[in-house]
Design an enzyme around this catalytic site. Structure first.
Site, PDB file in Angstrom:
ATOM      1  N   TYR A 141       0.884  -1.632  -0.061  1.00 24.22           N
ATOM      2  CA  TYR A 141       0.025   0.258   0.019  1.00 24.22           C
ATOM      3  C   TYR A 141       0.673   1.102  -0.454  1.00 24.22           C
ATOM      4  O   TYR A 141       1.097   1.683   1.122  1.00 24.22           O
ATOM      5  CB  TYR A 141      -1.190  -0.281   1.523  1.00 24.22           C
ATOM      6  CG  TYR A 141      -1.841   0.650   1.596  1.00 24.22           C
ATOM      7  CD1 TYR A 141      -2.240   1.971  -0.058  1.00 24.22           C
ATOM      8  CD2 TYR A 141      -2.207   1.751   2.530  1.00 24.22           C
ATOM      9  CE1 TYR A 141      -3.311   3.253   0.332  1.00 24.22           C
ATOM     10  CE2 TYR A 141      -3.886   2.291   2.530  1.00 24.22           C
ATOM     11  CZ  TYR A 141      -3.630   2.649   2.051  1.00 24.22           C
ATOM     12  OH  TYR A 141      -4.491   4.251   1.510  1.00 24.22           O
ATOM     13  N   LYS A 171      -1.081  -1.362  -4.638  1.00 24.13           N
ATOM     14  CA  LYS A 171      -1.903  -0.289  -3.979  1.00 24.13           C
ATOM     15  C   LYS A 171      -1.569   0.789  -4.457  1.00 24.13           C
ATOM     16  O   LYS A 171      -0.622   1.991  -3.101  1.00 24.13           O
ATOM     17  CB  LYS A 171      -3.024   0.111  -3.248  1.00 24.13           C
ATOM     18  CG  LYS A 171      -4.023   0.725  -2.700  1.00 24.13           C
ATOM     19  CD  LYS A 171      -4.543   0.771  -1.791  1.00 24.13           C
ATOM     20  CE  LYS A 171      -6.200   1.770  -1.785  1.00 24.13           C
ATOM     21  NZ  LYS A 171      -5.597   3.077  -0.890  1.00 24.13           N
TER      22      LYS A 171
END
Length: 310
Positions: A141, A171
C-alpha cells in the site's frame, strides 16, 4: 502462484461504529450488500478509510472475520485486508488470521514511525510477512502522504520480483504518473497496479489502469462506472465531465474537515456508519445539515450508490 488481478472498482470501506465509538459489526451485512448491489468488485478493509491504524488487533480481527463471512455467504466482493505497518509481529499475526479466514489478499503498509532507510529494507519487511502466508497474494500500500515513505515503486518491484513469489502488486495512492506507468509496464504488466486517487481516475485509465481502490467508490460507484464506460467508448468529453463531478464531490471533504466527511456521505445515502475515532474531525448535526445542502447542490444524486430498494 497464479495472480487474479482486481478489475473495476475496489471500495475502501469505512468501519461502522456505534455512538460510543465501539465497532458496529452488525452493520457490515448491509454494507456488504451495498457494495455487491453496486457492482463493486472488492473491499480493501482496515485501511486508511477503515481506520485500521486507530483499531486494536482484536478489533481488526473482528472486522476481518465478519467481512470474510459475508463474502463466503454471498460471493461477489473479494476482500483485501490491510495487515498494518509499524509492527512486524502484528502484521504477521493479522496476515495469518487473514489466511485462516480465507481473505482473498492482504496488503502491507510501510513502517511509518521507524521508517525503512532504503527500498531494500522496505522490501525485506514486506518479504518477511509474505513468507508467513506463502499462498496469499500480498500487495504493498503506497501512500506516502500518510506514511512518509516514498521510494519509486518501480524500484520496489525490482526488489520483490522473483524473490517473493506471492507478491501481487501495489495499491498506488500517489500522483507520480511516470512511476505508475513504469510499474504498469514492468514485466509486460505482470503486477496488479491498483490506482488509489479517485479524483484523477481518468488519467490513470489513460495510462492503462484497470482497477482502482478508493473511498468514494463506497457511495458514488455509478459515477465512476459511467466514467469508465465513457472512457472505454472513447467519449472523453463525458468522461471529463464525470471526473469533474467527482472532483466537485471530493472538494466537500476538504470543506467539512477531511477524511471523516466520508462517513457523512455514507449517512447521506442511507447507511449511517457513525463517526471516525479521535483525532479525526467529525461533523455535528448543524454541519451535517449544511453538508447535505451542499451535496444536493451538486445535482448528482442519481450518481450515488443505492442500497436495496432505494
Amino acid at each position: 502462484m497464479k495472480l487474479e488481478k482486481f478489475k473495476g472498482l475496489v471500495a475502501a470501506p469505512f468501519t461502522p461504529m456505534h455512538e460510543n465509538g465501539e465497532l458496529n459489526l452488525e452493520k457490515i451485512d448491509d454494507y456488504y450488500n451495498l457494495l455487491l448491489e453496486n457492482n463493486i468488485s472488492g473491499a480493501f478493509i482496515n485501511g486508511s478509510t477503515g481506520e485500521g491504524v486507530s483499531m486494536s488487533m482484536e478489533e481488526k480481527k473482528e472486522v476481518t472475520r465478519v467481512w470474510c463471512e459475508k463474502a463466503a455467504e454471498k460471493p461477489g466482493v473479494r476482500v483485501i485486508n490491510l495487515v498494518g505497518g509499524t509492527s512486524l509481529t502484528d502484521c504477521i499475526e493479522l496476515a495469518k488470521y487473514s489466511q485462516e479466514n480465507k481473505t482473498d489478499a492482504i496488503a502491507v503498509l510501510a513502517p511509518f514511525y521507524f521508517k525503512p532507510p532504503t527500498v531494500g529494507h522496505l522490501a525485506d519487511f514486506i518479504a518477511a510477512i509474505a513468507a508467513e502466508v506463502p499462498e496469499m497474494p500480498v500487495y504493498f500500500y503506497h501512500i506516502p502522504v500518510l506514511s512518509g515513505v516514498n521510494f519509486p515503486m518501480t524500484n520496489l518491484l525490482a526488489e520483490m520480483d522473483e524473490k517473493v513469489p506471492n507478491f501481487a502488486g501495489i495499491k498506488y495512492t500517489h500522483e507520480d504518473f511516470m512511476d505508475f506507468l513504469s510499474c504498469l509496464n514492468y514485466k509486460d504488466g505482470y503486477y496488479d497496479m491498483l490506482w488509489g486517487r479517485d479524483e484523477n481516475l481518468l488519467a490513470a485509465l489513460a495510462l492503462g489502469a484497470e482497477g482502482g481502490v478508493g473511498s468514494t467508490y463506497n457511495y458514488a460507484a455509478p459515477l465512476y462506472y459511467d466514467l469508465i464506460k465513457a472512457f472505454n467508448e472513447g467519449d472523453l468529453k463525458s468522461a471529463r465531465k464525470l471526473q469533474q463531478q467527482s472532483i466537485d464531490m471530493i472538494s466537500l471533504l476538504g470543506k467539512y474537515g477531511g477524511i471523516g466527511t466520508g462517513k457523512a456521505f455514507m449517512k447521506y445515502i442511507g447507511l449511517d456508519c457513525g463517526h471516525f475515532r479521535q483525532p479525526v474531525s467529525v461533523m455535528n448535526d448543524t454541519d451535517f445539515k449544511n453538508f447535505s445542502k451542499d451535496v444536493e447542490a451538486l445535482g448528482m444524486n442519481e450518481l450515488f450508490s443505492r442500497l436495496g430498494s432505494q
